[in-house]
Design a protein around this motif. Structure first.
Motif, PDB file in Angstrom:
ATOM      1  N   ASP A 457       0.826  -1.209   0.000  1.00  0.00           N
ATOM      2  CA  ASP A 457       0.000   0.000   0.000  1.00  0.00           C
ATOM      3  C   ASP A 457       0.862   1.262   0.000  1.00  0.00           C
ATOM      4  O   ASP A 457       0.535   2.253  -0.660  1.00  0.00           O
ATOM      5  CB  ASP A 457      -0.988   0.010   1.179  1.00  0.00           C
ATOM      6  CG  ASP A 457      -0.347  -0.355   2.510  1.00  0.00           C
ATOM      7  OD1 ASP A 457       0.775  -0.923   2.520  1.00  0.00           O
ATOM      8  OD2 ASP A 457      -0.978  -0.086   3.554  1.00  0.00           O
ATOM      9  N   GLY A 458       2.004   1.206   0.702  1.00  0.00           N
ATOM     10  CA  GLY A 458       2.892   2.366   0.706  1.00  0.00           C
ATOM     11  C   GLY A 458       3.443   2.637  -0.681  1.00  0.00           C
ATOM     12  O   GLY A 458       3.345   3.752  -1.207  1.00  0.00           O
ATOM     13  N   GLY A 482      -1.141  -5.101  -1.782  1.00  0.00           N
ATOM     14  CA  GLY A 482      -1.088  -5.786  -0.480  1.00  0.00           C
ATOM     15  C   GLY A 482      -1.229  -4.745   0.608  1.00  0.00           C
ATOM     16  O   GLY A 482      -0.278  -4.048   0.950  1.00  0.00           O
ATOM     17  N   ASP A 484      -1.502  -3.729   4.074  1.00  0.00           N
ATOM     18  CA  ASP A 484      -1.335  -4.044   5.501  1.00  0.00           C
ATOM     19  C   ASP A 484      -1.406  -2.783   6.354  1.00  0.00           C
ATOM     20  O   ASP A 484      -1.039  -2.796   7.526  1.00  0.00           O
ATOM     21  CB  ASP A 484      -0.010  -4.785   5.740  1.00  0.00           C
ATOM     22  CG  ASP A 484       1.205  -3.922   5.409  1.00  0.00           C
ATOM     23  OD1 ASP A 484       1.024  -2.859   4.784  1.00  0.00           O
ATOM     24  OD2 ASP A 484       2.327  -4.327   5.765  1.00  0.00           O
ATOM     25  N   ALA A 486       0.435  -0.273   6.470  1.00  0.00           N
ATOM     26  CA  ALA A 486       1.740   0.017   7.085  1.00  0.00           C
ATOM     27  C   ALA A 486       2.818   0.128   6.024  1.00  0.00           C
ATOM     28  O   ALA A 486       2.726  -0.469   4.955  1.00  0.00           O
ATOM     29  CB  ALA A 486       2.126  -1.094   8.058  1.00  0.00           C
ATOM     30  N   TRP A 487       3.869   0.853   6.386  1.00  0.00           N
ATOM     31  CA  TRP A 487       5.135   0.779   5.657  1.00  0.00           C
ATOM     32  C   TRP A 487       5.850  -0.424   6.265  1.00  0.00           C
ATOM     33  O   TRP A 487       6.731  -0.288   7.122  1.00  0.00           O
ATOM     34  CB  TRP A 487       5.942   2.060   5.841  1.00  0.00           C
ATOM     35  CG  TRP A 487       5.248   3.308   5.346  1.00  0.00           C
ATOM     36  CD1 TRP A 487       4.471   4.164   6.059  1.00  0.00           C
ATOM     37  CD2 TRP A 487       5.284   3.831   4.018  1.00  0.00           C
ATOM     38  NE1 TRP A 487       4.019   5.193   5.254  1.00  0.00           N
ATOM     39  CE2 TRP A 487       4.510   5.016   3.989  1.00  0.00           C
ATOM     40  CE3 TRP A 487       5.889   3.433   2.825  1.00  0.00           C
ATOM     41  CZ2 TRP A 487       4.329   5.781   2.845  1.00  0.00           C
ATOM     42  CZ3 TRP A 487       5.716   4.209   1.684  1.00  0.00           C
ATOM     43  CH2 TRP A 487       4.940   5.361   1.699  1.00  0.00           C
ATOM     44  N   GLY A 488       5.403  -1.598   5.839  1.00  0.00           N
ATOM     45  CA  GLY A 488       5.708  -2.834   6.557  1.00  0.00           C
ATOM     46  C   GLY A 488       7.191  -3.072   6.786  1.00  0.00           C
ATOM     47  O   GLY A 488       7.611  -3.375   7.919  1.00  0.00           O
TER      48      GLY A 488
END
Ligand SMILES: Cc1ncc(C[n+]2csc(CCOP(=O)(O)OP(=O)(O)O)c2C)c(N)n1
Ligand SMILES: [Mg+2]
Length: 567
Positions: A457-458, A482, A484, A486-488
């Motif tokens: 998403d980021g 994807g 989540d 977040a900046w996973g």
């Protein structure tokens, strides 16, 4: 003022000279964001039959030119306006450099006649670009524009390809050019590399590969280009030496290479084909390479040879001519059948799961006992996507994968193992955000292929508005996001380094990127249950087939990928 001559395309302005030089060199399309300094060039490009894809950010225009170059072997040309437009383009230009992509950035420029007097958007544009490119100039003489463009195109393709820049002052573009000066310039076709490869070195490379017990060929990013890919396959088949492409930002921890690092460490003869002795190769030192490993190197840049470990044999030449010379000298199937056990071992290591742990645990998407984490596991999500794409491949359809960075990208690399020469995966610089503009250009370059962008998403957010470009410019692509929230990658690093609860500023909202797609002329799907994913993908692919870009926004569990923390 438009003269009669300009209207019928006969009178020559600087802009017309630039457009004609591009058209003569075979440039069919430029990627651009407009600005008043380059409008004369829009006019001239249109007259010269060169299409303009207008983007929503200059960085996207550069990314598109970059992907175009990687896929077609042509120079990817992007055109932006002066000052801030040029500055906006530069981050993406840096990525084209690390990706070894032949990109020509053309930027409008304040009038030369007002140089140093405080003109609108005046900036040292060539100076800003120079550290990122191999050649940067400001055009000064209208009569020299055609030859200058041809030079720029040649410079971009010379040796290992790379980006170049030409600034075009508005008064130079709009000046009249004597007709004679416009013609006669060398075209900007593929550049000849310096001299033929040395025949003795060619023989020595083949002898060293043939005499080795465990020979291995390593290519860099250029190994993904169709022309080089085909020659590497042929050299591997004829010499018996397996080959690997090593360009992932995490080096040999590339999830798509499985445990291939063990093969590199076991090799007794290593041939580097444009692969630099950089951090990805452990600076060519143990433990990444065996202490006694003999090194052979092909590189068009003399200074790249033996940078850390001396090369026993070096061919300083363009990669394509060098490989052609090796193939010619190897003759038909000279080494076919050689090194069979070693080849099988390398293939098995490459196919092995990357790292232990999360990947192996993740095959099922069963929520763990206790506190289930929200969202679907990336491994399960990508498995469903893999099935949908495999069905298409079995039906004879070409698929082009564009995989961005971030954890979702690494999971995709591990699960989908993209290896086709037309796949654009995990950009070598480690940059994120390019997937959507790359996919748009890929679709334009290969309209027959179903183009799928895979991004977190980021990363997706960087250029999300290019969905509108995709809809407007007949470049329908599928984006699988994807999500989540977040900046996973960074968030997981924070947890590991600073402890649970210390994930500072790296959360995102669970935004709905499917709704964004719908708002921008595309088709959107939002998925929370694994059973809903395949039908959603099919609807999205149907929308793409009908000409609309589509986004499948998947609620994802934030899980570190197998190679997480490799840098
Ligand atoms: C241009 C650029 N900016 C920042 C980074 C640092 N970075 C690497 S991964 C990442 C997070 C990616 O988040 P997302 O795309 O949502 O993927 P996820 O890891 O969550 O799956 C960031 C910020 C980078 N590599 N490149
Ligand atoms: Mg994310």
């Amino acid at each position: 003022m438009v003269s009669g001559g300009e209207r019928d395309g006969t009178a020559a302005t600087g802009a017309a000279a630039v457009a004609r030089a591009l058209a003569r060199a075979g440039v069919r399309r430029v990627f651009s964001l407009s600005g008043n300094q380059v409008l004369s060039l829009y006019e001239a490009l249109d007259r010269a039959g060169v299409a303009i894809v207008h983007t929503r950010h200059e960085g996207a225009a550069v990314h598109m030119a970059d992907a175009w170059a990687r896929l077609t072997g042509e120079v990817g040309v992007c055109l932006v306006s002066a000052g801030p437009g040029h500055a906006n383009a530069l981050g993406a230009l840096a990525m084209a450099g690390s990706g070894e992509a032949a990109v020509l950035l053309l930027s409008g420029h304040a009038p030369l006649g007002r140089a140093g007097q405080g003109a609108f958007q005046e900036m040292d544009q060539a100076g800003l670009a120079r550290p990122l490119v191999r050649w940067a100039e400001v055009a000064t003489a209208p009569a020299a524009l055609g030859p200058l463009v041809a030079t720029a195109l040649r410079a971009a393709q010379r040796g290992i390809p790379g980006p170049v820049h030409l600034s075009l002052p508005v008064d130079v573009l709009e000046a009249a050019v004597p007709a004679v000066a416009d013609g006669g310039a060398a075209d900007g076709g593929a550049a000849a590399d310096d001299g033929p490869p040395d025949a003795a070195a060619v023989r020595a490379v083949l002898e060293a590969l043939g005499g080795a017990a465990r020979p291995l060929i390593l290519a860099g990013a250029a190994g993904g280009r169709p022309a080089l890919h085909a020659r590497l396959e042929a050299l591997s088949a004829r010499s018996g030496a397996p080959w690997l492409r090593l360009d992932h930002p995490r080096g040999l921890a590339d999830p798509a290479l499985g445990r291939a690092a063990e093969a590199v460490a076991a090799a007794d003869v290593l041939l580097l084909v444009g692969k630099r002795q950089d951090y990805r190769l452990g600076y060519a030192a143990p433990p990444v390479l065996a202490p006694g490993c003999r090194l052979l190197q092909i590189d068009p840049a003399f200074e790249a040879i033996g940078r850390h470990r001396p090369a026993e044999v070096a061919i300083v030449a363009g990669l394509l001519p060098a490989l052609d010379a090796l193939l010619a000298a190897a003759g038909d199937a000279a080494g076919a059948g050689a090194h069979a056990a070693w080849r099988a071992r390398v293939a098995a290591l490459r196919a092995a799961p990357a790292g232990a742990g999360p990947e192996a645990d993740a095959v099922a998407d069963a929520a763990p006992a206790g506190a289930p984490a929200p969202g679907l596991h990336p491994w399960a999500v990508l498995g469903v996507l893999a099935d949908a794409l495999d069905d298409r491949r079995r039906g004879g359809q070409a698929v082009c994968l564009v995989v961005d960075g971030g954890e979702f990208g690494q999971w995709a690399r591990a699960r989908l193992r993209p290896a086709a020469p037309g796949d654009l995966v995990n950009e070598p610089s480690g940059a994120i955000g390019y997937a959507l503009p790359f996919a748009v250009a890929a679709r334009l370059a290969r309209p027959e292929a179903t183009t799928v962008a895979i991004a977190g998403d980021g990363a997706f957010g960087f250029y999300a508005l290019e969905l509108e470009t995709a809809a407007r410019c007949a470049a329908p692509v599928l984006a699988v996001v994807g999500n989540d929230a977040a900046w996973g990658t960074e968030r997981h690093l924070q947890t590991r380094r600073y402890g649970p609860g210390r994930e500072v500023a790296t959360a995102l909202l669970p935004a709905r990127y499917d709704a964004l797609a719908a708002a921008l002329g595309g088709h959107g799907e939002h998925v929370e249950a694994l059973s809903a994913l395949r039908p959603a993908l099919e609807r999205a692919l149907a929308a793409v087939a009908a000409g609309r870009p589509a986004v499948v926004d998947v609620r994802l569990r934030s899980v570190p990928s197998p190679a997480a923390g490799a840098l």
